[in-house]
Design a protein around this motif. Structure first.
Motif, PDB file in Angstrom:
ATOM      1  N   UNK A 144       0.851  -1.188   0.000  1.00 39.31           N
ATOM      2  CA  UNK A 144       0.000   0.000   0.000  1.00 39.31           C
ATOM      3  C   UNK A 144       0.887   1.238   0.000  1.00 39.31           C
ATOM      4  N   UNK A 145       0.355   2.393  -0.417  1.00 40.70           N
ATOM      5  CA  UNK A 145       1.159   3.613  -0.400  1.00 40.70           C
ATOM      6  C   UNK A 145       1.670   3.916   1.008  1.00 40.70           C
ATOM      7  N   UNK A 146       2.947   4.213   1.094  1.00 38.65           N
ATOM      8  CA  UNK A 146       3.531   4.586   2.381  1.00 38.65           C
ATOM      9  C   UNK A 146       3.239   6.057   2.657  1.00 38.65           C
ATOM     10  N   UNK A 147       2.708   6.318   3.832  1.00 39.53           N
ATOM     11  CA  UNK A 147       2.399   7.691   4.238  1.00 39.53           C
ATOM     12  C   UNK A 147       3.411   8.102   5.298  1.00 39.53           C
ATOM     13  N   UNK A 148       4.312   9.013   4.981  1.00 42.71           N
ATOM     14  CA  UNK A 148       5.374   9.383   5.918  1.00 42.71           C
ATOM     15  C   UNK A 148       4.835  10.164   7.119  1.00 42.71           C
ATOM     16  N   UNK A 149       5.544  10.125   8.226  1.00 44.50           N
ATOM     17  CA  UNK A 149       5.093  10.824   9.439  1.00 44.50           C
ATOM     18  C   UNK A 149       5.413  12.323   9.390  1.00 44.50           C
ATOM     19  N   UNK A 150       4.765  13.037   8.496  1.00 44.24           N
ATOM     20  CA  UNK A 150       4.971  14.485   8.349  1.00 44.24           C
ATOM     21  C   UNK A 150       3.972  15.214   9.231  1.00 44.24           C
ATOM     22  N   UNK A 151       4.456  16.177   9.938  1.00 40.07           N
ATOM     23  CA  UNK A 151       3.608  16.957  10.832  1.00 40.07           C
ATOM     24  C   UNK A 151       2.416  17.549  10.077  1.00 40.07           C
ATOM     25  N   UNK A 152       1.204  17.212  10.537  1.00 39.28           N
ATOM     26  CA  UNK A 152      -0.006  17.773   9.963  1.00 39.28           C
ATOM     27  C   UNK A 152      -0.558  17.044   8.757  1.00 39.28           C
ATOM     28  N   UNK A 153       0.148  16.027   8.258  1.00 40.89           N
ATOM     29  CA  UNK A 153      -0.297  15.366   7.033  1.00 40.89           C
ATOM     30  C   UNK A 153      -1.620  14.620   7.233  1.00 40.89           C
ATOM     31  N   UNK A 154      -1.769  13.947   8.345  1.00 43.75           N
ATOM     32  CA  UNK A 154      -2.987  13.172   8.586  1.00 43.75           C
ATOM     33  C   UNK A 154      -4.226  14.057   8.678  1.00 43.75           C
ATOM     34  N   UNK A 155      -4.028  15.311   9.069  1.00 46.83           N
ATOM     35  CA  UNK A 155      -5.157  16.233   9.206  1.00 46.83           C
ATOM     36  C   UNK A 155      -5.430  17.016   7.926  1.00 46.83           C
ATOM     37  N   UNK A 156      -4.626  16.772   6.882  1.00 45.75           N
ATOM     38  CA  UNK A 156      -4.738  17.523   5.633  1.00 45.75           C
ATOM     39  C   UNK A 156      -5.171  16.598   4.500  1.00 45.75           C
ATOM     40  N   UNK A 157      -6.152  17.009   3.695  1.00 40.03           N
ATOM     41  CA  UNK A 157      -6.538  16.165   2.550  1.00 40.03           C
ATOM     42  C   UNK A 157      -5.373  15.980   1.584  1.00 40.03           C
ATOM     43  N   UNK A 158      -5.118  14.742   1.204  1.00 38.91           N
ATOM     44  CA  UNK A 158      -4.064  14.463   0.228  1.00 38.91           C
ATOM     45  C   UNK A 158      -4.441  13.222  -0.562  1.00 38.91           C
TER      46      UNK A 158
END
Length: 474
Positions: A144-158
């Motif tokens: 599956x696509x790897x989602x890096x632990x970037x600050x704020x990414x989980x709260x932002x539509x991408x």
């Protein structure tokens, strides 16, 4: 009480590797159970190879119209209906889907369970209450696509590659995190279809490819208006009123980039969670299931193929591995996986193909004896097509053996087939020199590159004299 299925083979995952394994085993009359929790066809059909190449094809038609005046043809500026382009992409997927469907595999005699699979012990798999006890298992659950632990990414539509193809409106400014093949292929396609595109890469673009060949691709993308930001580390992402705001850190400090849409394409993670691998006695880590050279896991009943097996994550590699595991499963024949001849292609324009060792890898291992090159510009077909950027590069070992090859340019993916055969069969440069290439074709470039190997001999006086004598008296 749940019924118990006792097939000869149970395949977990209906992507490329799983489907190949199931279909081939069923063709030999083997009882097969195939378990898939998601869409049949896996990532390649639904979210990867097929839709991305369909989108790239649309972008190529836009580029062809813009370049038509070089051939004395005036077509004007192309008009792009982005929603219709996505209809084209969906149409391609739908046309191929029946080949991978539940109905087709059931017609082959395969029992298909649309369910999540989980090992409950070393011999048993549970699938939504259905119990499977097979003689052998092949785990082909993919990645599956790897989602890096970037600050704020989980709260932002991408977006990831699993969701970007559902986007119906054209992005005004698409920012892509990740400068690998997926990121750059989608960057060029969206740019050609009318979007402003910025690609952020903390390291090097196309870092796994030969830098000399990759540079040709990167130059083309810049010429077309794709902004490539090398050494740009993404430190934070925030949701703004008009779209995501991305904070990057470079050697010059921090910078904010405003985007209308954000695509994360930084790699893929194997789908090892939720399979009950520990209960099955199967060792794994963040890179995937640990397999031996014959692709067998630490559970002797279980094999693993494809992305989840921790190797190169390509559809053709999964197919190759599926072919390997069938030999011991069906015929008890010993096998050993090779990875020194696995090709890969980045389907940008120009395309970039690579097989075997790069120049740097061969040099580091001490195997390098010579490097041969031939440019597209010296090929008549490339001149006729007005696509003269690119080259073929041959990496040689002892005795003139071809241990690696790369090509960047028009139809490089197709040319990689021949180079893959040369590397895989351990051919010498003389084999490439002696094959007869129809004129005029791009494959002549590989043949001409091979002839460079003999150039030093033509400079020796005694060789030149001998040739003249043979011509006169022979």
């Amino acid at each position: 009480m749940a019924s118990v299925l006792k097939p000869d083979l149970c395949v977990i995952g209906a992507g490329s590797g799983g489907l190949t394994t199931a279909a081939a085993a069923a063709a030999f009359g083997v009882k097969v159970v195939l378990i898939e929790r998601g869409a049949m066809g896996g990532d390649c059909l639904n979210y990867g190879c097929v839709p991305s190449k369909a989108l790239i094809a649309a972008g190529k038609h836009v580029a062809a119209i813009r370049e038509a005046k070089r051939f004395g043809i005036s077509a004007g500026e192309p008009q792009v209906d982005f929603s219709a382009v996505k209809d084209h992409v969906r149409g391609v997927v739908d046309a191929i889907a029946p080949n991978d469907s539940v109905e087709r595999f059931e017609s082959l005699g395969v029992t298909v369970l649309k369910s999540h699979a989980e090992f409950v012990d070393e011999k048993t798999v549970s699938a939504s209450g259905q119990i499977v006890q097979a003689r052998r298992y092949v785990v082909a659950a993919g990645s599956s696509p790897f989602v890096p632990p970037i600050d704020g990414l989980k709260e932002t539509p991408f977006f990831t590659n699993e969701t970007i193809f559902d986007l119906r409106e054209r992005p005004d400014h698409l920012v892509i995190i990740g400068g690998g093949p997926i990121g750059l292929e989608l960057a060029q396609a969206h740019r050609r279809l009318g979007s402003k595109v910025t690609v952020l890469e903390a390291g090097s673009f196309l870092g796994r490819d030969d830098p000399e060949l990759a540079a040709v691709v990167l130059d083309r993308l810049r010429e077309e208006g794709v902004s490539l930001r090398k050494g740009a580390k993404v430190v934070a992402v925030r949701k703004g009123d008009a779209g995501p705001s991305i904070t990057i850190e470079t050697g010059e400090g921090r910078e904010e980039i405003a985007a209308s849409h954000l695509l994360v394409a930084v790699g893929r993670a194997p789908n090892v969670e939720g399979l009950g691998l520990k209960a099955a006695g199967i060792d794994y880590d963040a890179k995937g299931i640990k397999v031996r050279a014959d692709l067998r896991t630490t559970n002797r009943r279980v094999y693993a193929v494809g992305d989840i097996a921790g190797g190169p994550q390509f559809t053709h590699v999964a197919n190759y591995q599926a072919g390997l595991v069938l030999r011991p499963i069906l015929f008890r024949l010993p096998v050993k996986e090779r990875r020194d001849h696995l090709p890969h292609v980045t389907f940008t324009d120009p395309e970039l193909g690579q097989v075997g060792a790069t120049e740097a890898e061969a040099k580091a291992s001490g195997a390098l004896t010579d490097v041969l090159r031939w440019p597209y510009a010296e090929n008549d077909r490339a001149q006729a097509e007005r696509h003269t950027e690119g080259l073929v590069k041959l990496v040689l070992g002892k005795g003139g053996r071809i241990i690696g090859a790369g090509v960047v340019g028009l139809a490089a993916g197709e040319m990689t087939n021949m180079l893959s055969l040369a590397v895989g069969k351990k051919m010498a440069v003389s084999d490439l020199r002696d094959f007869i290439s129809p004129y005029p074709t791009l494959s002549e470039i590989g043949k001409r590159a091979a002839t460079v190997y003999y150039r030093p001999y033509t400079e020796k006086a005694f060789v030149r004299r001998a040739v003249r004598l043979l011509a006169r008296f022979g």
